[in-house]
Every structure is written in structure tokens, then in C-alpha cells.
Design an enzyme around this catalytic site. Structure first.
Site, PDB file in Angstrom:
ATOM      1  N   GLU A 327      54.496 136.185 -65.556  1.00 38.47           N
ATOM      2  CA  GLU A 327      55.077 136.061 -64.704  1.00 38.47           C
ATOM      3  C   GLU A 327      54.726 134.546 -63.914  1.00 38.47           C
ATOM      4  OE1 GLU A 327      51.789 139.423 -61.862  1.00 38.47           O
ATOM      5  OE2 GLU A 327      50.788 137.595 -62.336  1.00 38.47           O
ATOM      6  N   CYS A 328      55.498 134.270 -63.722  1.00 33.88           N
ATOM      7  CA  CYS A 328      56.195 132.835 -62.983  1.00 33.88           C
ATOM      8  C   CYS A 328      56.034 132.198 -64.373  1.00 33.88           C
ATOM      9  CB  CYS A 328      54.879 132.833 -62.034  1.00 33.88           C
ATOM     10  SG  CYS A 328      55.519 131.123 -60.884  1.00 33.88           S
TER      11      CYS A 328
END
Length: 436
Positions: A327-328
Site C-alpha cells: 500500500e502506497c
């Protein structure tokens, strides 16, 4: 029944977090059990709440969560003496289009739960106008009740007197006024506050904030203004499935942005979480059946991550047979390369072709609704995932097959689609909930 309050303000940067932490610690020192929550998608503040109260804090979000999920999450405050929900941005600030149960505004949570609002007002550069602002917020939405105001950063006794008189004339209670006090300023960086776990002196800072606030704010009056709240019994809890039975979770200063309610939901579903530190050159546990790299600050540690051969080779070996999701910041590390603020390019894991640059900075911020085109750990094709994106990195290349069709809160399609290749998947948004 717990006394319940929402701490909000007309805008960001006024002092909501400092007041929340100070009140929580001051009442804790009086022997009260205090439960904090964070309204909105900020994933940093709950760790500060936990440091102040010694109880885990979670996010509640009206755009991403339905009412039963919110009720389930706040029910943990049922055994507390005081419940404090820290707002985000200004009291009524949310997105233009309604989400699952609201626009993401703090006011949604205050009205939904019936919790009165304490406003933090910074009257710098104004005097009587502060009363007009507070009065406007009080009257803007009938279902939101204003308990009173705490003034922050007042310039002088004369300044305080002018503002207090105006608020009293408007019928708004003033609980106290805080002069400027640099010793309780929380350090910041580009994604918000420096994380609580990175601050060795965080306990002392919160203690000083509590002492300072107790000296200038009538804590008893604030407590007496609180609502008496009784938690609902909720049949359905979180609609969250763990990504695997045994989850290798990257967890250190570079990988720390994961919502506490997600980890709790995974554990509640029977999953085991095995943390490892990429910064310490650790590989994911070989006995895990999925690896999850959350967001954080890899751009501040890109050189070290690139040099940690054991981590990168271990991650690649893991991904040969088992799913890996980022994520990210975790997504950026799964990619081919990351350019740091100095313009130096660093080789990342290479499980995806993503290339990003922190040297070419542009803020990406907002809620995201993703419709999965392919599976990712814990979620099947067609799933509608709600999350939040906040980063400053620019995509230089995103050559792999898109993972999802991603919309912002207005319904517009955005370019940050996520990627998939082999067993690796990644998204720029941080997952909050799946639509039921």
C-alpha cells in the site's frame, strides 16, 4: 455511561491533537479511563492517542464506513469513563459527494453518535470575529450540539478578554484560553506529525501538554458538558477479511501506515500477524502465506532499503510462490525504482514495474473507491474497496496490468490504478473498508 465529546475546530492546524492528548492525559492522571477515536482517515493520530491513554485508538469514517461498522468500533469505549473523538480538518469539512454514511466530516460522527463538540479556536489576528465563527459553527447544522470553546494561542490577557466577552455575548461557553507555548508543539513532516513511535520524549511532551492545559482550562466544566452515551449492541461488525492466515507484516519507521482497525479485524478473524523490519534487513517470515507492506516513509529511507539485500532477495523469493501486497509506500518499494528528494534513484524490489519520484513532488490526497479487476489478498475481483490516498510521490512509470478501476470521491477516474504482476499487487490507497 461514558462521558462523550468530539474535539473539533474551524480548520486544520488549530490545535485539536494537542488538546485531545492533553485532556486525555489530564483525566487519566485523575484516575479516569479515557478512550480516544479519530474521525476521518488520518492514520498517525491514533498512535498518539494510545500513548496518552494506554488504550488503542481507531479511526471512524463516515465516507468509508457504514453505521454498523462505526457503532462496532466505538463500542470499545463502553467501559471507559470518558470518550474523546478527535476530528479532522474543520468541523463540517468533508467531500462533495456522500459516501457510505456521510461525507467524512467530523460533524457526521458528532451527529450520528450524539456527542457534543468542543471547538478549539485560534483567534490569532482577530478578536470578536472569533465569536462570529463559533456562532456560525454552532448554528450551521441542527443535529450537531456545541458544548463550548477552548481558545488557543491567545496573544495577551487583553486579547483573551475581548474574545471571551464576544463569546459570552453570543451565549457560547469558554472553557479556557491557552497562551502560546512552544514546549507542547508536536514536530511535523510532509505527511503530518512525526510518528509517536519515532519520538522518544512523547510521554514527557504529553505530560507537559496536560499540565499546561489543566492550568488554563476548566477540566471539570469540560467534563460536565459531555454527553452521556450508551454504546449500541451491533450484530454485524467489520466487513474485513484477512489477506491470509499467517501474515508477514512489514513494520518499522518506513512501513507504519496501517489502520489499527484493520489489524484488529485480521486478528479477530483468526489470522496471525508476524512483523518484520525491512530497515533491519529482515525478510518476511518463511512460514507466512501472505506478505503485506503498508505505507510509511520509504522515500526517507530509500538508500537503506536498496542496500538491504537480505530483505529484497527474501521478498522476491517469497513472491515466487505466495502473494505480496503493498500500500502506497509499500507499493513503491515493490516497484522497480524510487528516486529520493535529492534526485538519486534507488533500486527497489522489482516485483512490479512501478517507478516513482519524491524529487518531483505533487500532493495526491483524497478518498478512493476501487473496483477490483483482479484478486488481491483478502479480496476478490469485483470487490469495491474504500480507502484514502495521501502521498507526494510522482509516478514515472506504471507499466503493469492495472489492479482496479479507481475513482475519487466525486466519481472521477484517476490514474493511480494500482498494479499486478505474478503474485505481487499494489495500490496507492490505504484500505479502510470493503463495501458490504
Amino acid at each position: 455511561m461514558p462521558a462523550s465529546l468530539v474535539i473539533s475546530a474551524p480548520a486544520s492546524g488549530v490545535g485539536k491533537t494537542t488538546l485531545t492528548l492533553a485532556l486525555a492525559r489530564a483525566w487519566r492522571k485523575r484516575g479516569l479511563n479515557v478512550q480516544c477515536f479519530k474521525s476521518g482517515p488520518d492514520y498517525i493520530d491514533p498512535a498518539f492517542h494510545a500513548a496518552a491513554t494506554e488504550r488503542a485508538s481507531v479511526n471512524v469514517d463516515s465516507w468509508a464506513m457504514d453505521r454498523s461498522t462505526i457503532a462496532h468500533l466505538v463500542s470499545r469505549g463502553g467501559d471507559a469513563d470518558v470518550v474523546l473523538a478527535e476530528g479532522s480538518m474543520g468541523l463540517f469539512d468533508g467531500v462533495a459527494a456522500r459516501g457510505v454514511s456521510g461525507t467524512g466530516a467530523t460533524a457526521d460522527i458528532a451527529e450520528m453518535l450524539g456527542w457534543p463538540v468542543v471547538l478549539v479556536i485560534d483567534p490569532s489576528g482577530q478578536a470578536q470575529t472569533a465569536a462570529a465563527i463559533a456562532g456560525g459553527l454552532r448554528d450551521y447544522r441542527a443535529g450537531v450540539r456545541l458544548a463550548g470553546v477552548v481558545l488557543n494561542r491567545v496573544a495577551s490577557p487583553r486579547h483573551e478578554d475581548l474574545v471571551r466577552r464576544a463569546l459570552n455575548e453570543a451565549g457560547i461557553k469558554v472553557f479556557g484560553a491557552l497562551p502560546r507555548h512552544a514546549e507542547i508543539s508536536l514536530p511535523k513532516r510532509h505527511l503530518g506529525l512525526v510518528q509517536a513511535e519515532e519520538q522518544a520524549e512523547i510521554g514527557k511532551l504529553i505530560d507537559e501538554a496536560a499540565r499546561f492545559v489543566a492550568e488554563h482550562v476548566d477540566l471539570d466544566a469540560v467534563l460536565h458538558s459531555a454527553g452521556q452515551w450508551s454504546p449500541q449492541t451491533v450484530a454485524n461488525g467489520l466487513n474485513v477479511r484477512p489477506p491470509g492466515q499467517r501474515i508477514a507484516l512489514a513494520r518499522d519507521a518506513a512501513f507504519s501506515f496501517v489502520y489499527p482497525h484493520m489489524l484488529e479485524a485480521w486478528r479477530a478473524a483468526g489470522a496471525e500477524i508476524v512483523p518484520f523490519s525491512p530497515l533491519a534487513d529482515e525478510a518476511p517470515d518463511a512460514s507466512a502465506n501472505v506478505c503485506w507492506l503498508p505505507g510509511g516513509y520509504p522515500e526517507l529511507h530509500a538508500g537503506k532499503i536498496a542496500a538491504n539485500a537480505r530483505f529484497r532477495s527474501g521478498l522476491r523469493a517469497f513472491a515466487e510462490t505466495r502473494p505480496v501486497h503493498g500500500e502506497c509506500g509499500g507499493y513503491m518499494v515493490l516497484g522497480a525504482g524510487l528516486t529520493d528528494a535529492d534526485g538519486i534513484s534507488h533500486e527497489m524490489a522489482g516485483l512490479l514495474g512501478l517507478e516513482t519520484s519524491f524529487a518531483k513532488r505533487r500532493m495526491h490526497l483524497g478518498y478512493r473507491l476501487a473496483e477490483l479487476a483482479a484478486p488481491m489478498p483478502g479480496h476478490q475481483p469485483g470487490a469495491r474497496l474504500r480507502g484514502h490516498e495521501f502521498h507526494y510521490s510522482t509516478i514515472l512509470a506504471q507499466p503493469d496490468t492495472p489492479l482496479a478501476v479507481v475513482h475519487d470521491a466525486t466519481g472521477a477516474v484517476i490514474a493511480e490504478t494500482g498494479s499486478r504482476r505474478g503474485h505481487a499487487t499494489g495500490t496507492f490507497f490505504h484500505l479502510i473498508a470493503e463495501d458490504r
